[in-house]
Design a protein around this motif. Structure first.
Motif, PDB file in Angstrom:
ATOM      1  N   MET A   1       0.844  -1.180   0.000  1.00  0.00           N
ATOM      2  CA  MET A   1       0.000   0.000   0.000  1.00  0.00           C
ATOM      3  C   MET A   1       0.887   1.239   0.000  1.00  0.00           C
ATOM      4  O   MET A   1       1.914   1.265   0.665  1.00  0.00           O
ATOM      5  N   THR A   2       0.462   2.218  -0.711  1.00  0.00           N
ATOM      6  CA  THR A   2       1.259   3.440  -0.827  1.00  0.00           C
ATOM      7  C   THR A   2       0.864   4.484   0.206  1.00  0.00           C
ATOM      8  O   THR A   2       1.235   5.644   0.085  1.00  0.00           O
ATOM      9  N   TRP A   3       0.123   4.063   1.203  1.00  0.00           N
ATOM     10  CA  TRP A   3      -0.322   4.976   2.252  1.00  0.00           C
ATOM     11  C   TRP A   3       0.849   5.709   2.893  1.00  0.00           C
ATOM     12  O   TRP A   3       0.756   6.883   3.220  1.00  0.00           O
ATOM     13  N   ASN A   4       1.956   5.021   3.074  1.00  0.00           N
ATOM     14  CA  ASN A   4       3.124   5.646   3.702  1.00  0.00           C
ATOM     15  C   ASN A   4       3.609   6.855   2.904  1.00  0.00           C
ATOM     16  O   ASN A   4       4.085   7.831   3.482  1.00  0.00           O
ATOM     17  N   PHE A   5       3.496   6.829   1.587  1.00  0.00           N
ATOM     18  CA  PHE A   5       3.921   7.968   0.767  1.00  0.00           C
ATOM     19  C   PHE A   5       3.041   9.197   1.021  1.00  0.00           C
ATOM     20  O   PHE A   5       3.491  10.329   0.874  1.00  0.00           O
ATOM     21  N   TYR A   6       1.789   8.966   1.366  1.00  0.00           N
ATOM     22  CA  TYR A   6       0.852  10.059   1.668  1.00  0.00           C
ATOM     23  C   TYR A   6       0.990  10.514   3.116  1.00  0.00           C
ATOM     24  O   TYR A   6       1.111  11.697   3.406  1.00  0.00           O
ATOM     25  N   ASN A   7       0.984   9.551   4.013  1.00  0.00           N
ATOM     26  CA  ASN A   7       0.981   9.854   5.438  1.00  0.00           C
ATOM     27  C   ASN A   7       2.270  10.537   5.895  1.00  0.00           C
ATOM     28  O   ASN A   7       2.249  11.356   6.816  1.00  0.00           O
ATOM     29  N   ASP A   8       3.371  10.232   5.279  1.00  0.00           N
ATOM     30  CA  ASP A   8       4.667  10.804   5.634  1.00  0.00           C
ATOM     31  C   ASP A   8       5.269  11.509   4.414  1.00  0.00           C
ATOM     32  O   ASP A   8       6.438  11.330   4.086  1.00  0.00           O
ATOM     33  N   ALA A   9       4.441  12.306   3.751  1.00  0.00           N
ATOM     34  CA  ALA A   9       4.820  12.925   2.480  1.00  0.00           C
ATOM     35  C   ALA A   9       6.071  13.793   2.570  1.00  0.00           C
ATOM     36  O   ALA A   9       6.839  13.864   1.613  1.00  0.00           O
ATOM     37  N   LYS A  10       6.303  14.433   3.699  1.00  0.00           N
ATOM     38  CA  LYS A  10       7.469  15.319   3.793  1.00  0.00           C
ATOM     39  C   LYS A  10       8.775  14.539   3.696  1.00  0.00           C
ATOM     40  O   LYS A  10       9.782  15.051   3.227  1.00  0.00           O
ATOM     41  N   GLU A  25      13.221  -5.245  -8.620  1.00  0.00           N
ATOM     42  CA  GLU A  25      13.422  -5.419 -10.056  1.00  0.00           C
ATOM     43  C   GLU A  25      12.134  -5.829 -10.755  1.00  0.00           C
ATOM     44  O   GLU A  25      11.305  -6.547 -10.198  1.00  0.00           O
ATOM     45  N   GLY A  26      12.003  -5.382 -11.985  1.00  0.00           N
ATOM     46  CA  GLY A  26      10.887  -5.780 -12.843  1.00  0.00           C
ATOM     47  C   GLY A  26       9.531  -5.421 -12.274  1.00  0.00           C
ATOM     48  O   GLY A  26       9.343  -4.372 -11.669  1.00  0.00           O
ATOM     49  N   ASP A  27       8.598  -6.333 -12.473  1.00  0.00           N
ATOM     50  CA  ASP A  27       7.215  -6.134 -12.034  1.00  0.00           C
ATOM     51  C   ASP A  27       6.876  -7.002 -10.833  1.00  0.00           C
ATOM     52  O   ASP A  27       5.750  -7.447 -10.665  1.00  0.00           O
ATOM     53  N   ASP A  28       7.850  -7.268  -9.977  1.00  0.00           N
ATOM     54  CA  ASP A  28       7.629  -8.112  -8.804  1.00  0.00           C
ATOM     55  C   ASP A  28       6.977  -7.350  -7.651  1.00  0.00           C
ATOM     56  O   ASP A  28       7.027  -7.792  -6.508  1.00  0.00           O
ATOM     57  N   LEU A  29       6.384  -6.237  -7.957  1.00  0.00           N
ATOM     58  CA  LEU A  29       5.778  -5.377  -6.955  1.00  0.00           C
ATOM     59  C   LEU A  29       4.443  -4.900  -7.501  1.00  0.00           C
ATOM     60  O   LEU A  29       4.356  -4.519  -8.672  1.00  0.00           O
ATOM     61  N   LEU A  30       3.411  -4.948  -6.707  1.00  0.00           N
ATOM     62  CA  LEU A  30       2.112  -4.410  -7.094  1.00  0.00           C
ATOM     63  C   LEU A  30       1.694  -3.424  -6.018  1.00  0.00           C
ATOM     64  O   LEU A  30       1.523  -3.807  -4.852  1.00  0.00           O
ATOM     65  N   LEU A  31       1.537  -2.178  -6.411  1.00  0.00           N
ATOM     66  CA  LEU A  31       1.211  -1.112  -5.460  1.00  0.00           C
ATOM     67  C   LEU A  31      -0.280  -0.832  -5.450  1.00  0.00           C
ATOM     68  O   LEU A  31      -0.931  -0.855  -6.495  1.00  0.00           O
ATOM     69  N   LEU A  32      -0.812  -0.563  -4.266  1.00  0.00           N
ATOM     70  CA  LEU A  32      -2.189  -0.115  -4.130  1.00  0.00           C
ATOM     71  C   LEU A  32      -2.156   1.370  -3.816  1.00  0.00           C
ATOM     72  O   LEU A  32      -1.693   1.778  -2.752  1.00  0.00           O
ATOM     73  N   PRO A  52       3.809  -1.445 -11.543  1.00  0.00           N
ATOM     74  CA  PRO A  52       2.371  -1.660 -11.644  1.00  0.00           C
ATOM     75  C   PRO A  52       1.644  -1.211 -10.375  1.00  0.00           C
ATOM     76  O   PRO A  52       2.125  -1.424  -9.268  1.00  0.00           O
ATOM     77  N   PHE A  53       0.490  -0.582 -10.597  1.00  0.00           N
ATOM     78  CA  PHE A  53      -0.309  -0.137  -9.462  1.00  0.00           C
ATOM     79  C   PHE A  53      -1.786  -0.233  -9.761  1.00  0.00           C
ATOM     80  O   PHE A  53      -2.207  -0.296 -10.916  1.00  0.00           O
ATOM     81  N   ILE A  54      -2.567  -0.236  -8.690  1.00  0.00           N
ATOM     82  CA  ILE A  54      -4.023  -0.272  -8.762  1.00  0.00           C
ATOM     83  C   ILE A  54      -4.567   1.020  -8.160  1.00  0.00           C
ATOM     84  O   ILE A  54      -4.193   1.398  -7.044  1.00  0.00           O
ATOM     85  N   TRP A  55      -5.434   1.691  -8.896  1.00  0.00           N
ATOM     86  CA  TRP A  55      -6.128   2.893  -8.420  1.00  0.00           C
ATOM     87  C   TRP A  55      -7.216   2.412  -7.467  1.00  0.00           C
ATOM     88  O   TRP A  55      -8.069   1.603  -7.846  1.00  0.00           O
ATOM     89  N   ASN A  88       1.174   1.040 -16.688  1.00  0.00           N
ATOM     90  CA  ASN A  88       1.400   0.361 -15.420  1.00  0.00           C
ATOM     91  C   ASN A  88       0.211   0.496 -14.457  1.00  0.00           C
ATOM     92  O   ASN A  88       0.210  -0.117 -13.401  1.00  0.00           O
ATOM     93  N   LEU A  89      -0.814   1.263 -14.832  1.00  0.00           N
ATOM     94  CA  LEU A  89      -2.088   1.223 -14.096  1.00  0.00           C
ATOM     95  C   LEU A  89      -2.765  -0.068 -14.531  1.00  0.00           C
ATOM     96  O   LEU A  89      -3.196  -0.203 -15.674  1.00  0.00           O
ATOM     97  N   VAL A  90      -2.814  -1.037 -13.644  1.00  0.00           N
ATOM     98  CA  VAL A  90      -3.266  -2.372 -14.022  1.00  0.00           C
ATOM     99  C   VAL A  90      -4.665  -2.721 -13.524  1.00  0.00           C
ATOM    100  O   VAL A  90      -5.148  -3.815 -13.789  1.00  0.00           O
ATOM    101  N   GLY A  91      -5.315  -1.801 -12.811  1.00  0.00           N
ATOM    102  CA  GLY A  91      -6.661  -2.100 -12.365  1.00  0.00           C
ATOM    103  C   GLY A  91      -7.234  -1.081 -11.408  1.00  0.00           C
ATOM    104  O   GLY A  91      -6.565  -0.111 -11.032  1.00  0.00           O
ATOM    105  N   LEU A  92      -8.487  -1.295 -11.067  1.00  0.00           N
ATOM    106  CA  LEU A  92      -9.213  -0.484 -10.085  1.00  0.00           C
ATOM    107  C   LEU A  92      -9.519  -1.379  -8.901  1.00  0.00           C
ATOM    108  O   LEU A  92      -9.800  -2.565  -9.072  1.00  0.00           O
ATOM    109  N   GLY A  93      -9.490  -0.801  -7.709  1.00  0.00           N
ATOM    110  CA  GLY A  93      -9.757  -1.602  -6.530  1.00  0.00           C
ATOM    111  C   GLY A  93     -10.431  -0.806  -5.435  1.00  0.00           C
ATOM    112  O   GLY A  93     -10.655   0.397  -5.561  1.00  0.00           O
ATOM    113  N   GLY A  94     -10.728  -1.489  -4.372  1.00  0.00           N
ATOM    114  CA  GLY A  94     -11.323  -0.867  -3.201  1.00  0.00           C
ATOM    115  C   GLY A  94     -10.530  -1.258  -1.967  1.00  0.00           C
ATOM    116  O   GLY A  94     -10.174  -2.419  -1.793  1.00  0.00           O
TER     117      GLY A  94
END
Length: 111
Positions: A1-10, A25-32, A52-55, A88-94
Motif C-alpha cells: 500500500m502506498t499509504w506511507n507515501f501520503y501519510n509521511d509525504a514530507k 526489479e521488474g514487475d515483482d511489486l504491485l502497489l495499491l 504496476p499499481f491499482i487505483w 502500469n495502471l493495471v486495475g481499479l480496486g477498493g
C-alpha cells in the motif's frame, strides 16, 4: 500500500520514492494507490516510475459508516487515471476499512 507515501509525504520525496521502488526489479511489486478518491499518489511520482499499481477507492477512511460519495468526482478521477497514468495502471480496486458500508460507491467503482 502506498499509504506511507501520503501519510509521511514530507519524508517521501520524489527521489526517495523512486529509489525505494526501483529497489524491486521488474514487475515483482504491485502497489495499491490506497486513497485515490482523496489523494492520487501516482500523480506525484510519475505514475510510480513504471511499477504496476491499482487505483483504489477508500471512501470510508477510518471505518466511517456514512452513506456518502461523490460519484461525479470519482468518475472523473478514474477517467483521467485511465487516460493519463500509463500502462502500469493495471486495475481499479477498493481498500475498504469497513464492510457493507457504502455499496453504491463500491458497486460504481468496481462494476
Amino acid at each position: 500500500m502506498t499509504w506511507n507515501f501520503y501519510n509521511d509525504a514530507k519524508n517521501w520525496t520524489k527521489p526517495r520514492m523512486k529509489a525505494f521502488l526501483e529497489g524491486v526489479e521488474g514487475d515483482d511489486l504491485l502497489l495499491l494507490d490506497y486513497f485515490c478518491d482523496r489523494a492520487e499518489i501516482w500523480r506525484r511520482n510519475d505514475s510510480y516510475f513504471g511499477k504496476p499499481f491499482i487505483w483504489c477507492y477508500l471512501g470510508n477512511f477510518g471505518g466511517n459508516t456514512m452513506m456518502a460519495g461523490d460519484i461525479a468526482d470519482v468518475d472523473k478521477k478514474i477517467s483521467v487515471a485511465l487516460r493519463e497514468a500509463g500502462p502500469n495502471l493495471v486495475g481499479l480496486g477498493g481498500t475498504l476499512e469497513g464492510f457493507d458500508v457504502n455499496p453504491v460507491m463500491h458497486e460504481y467503482v468496481l462494476a
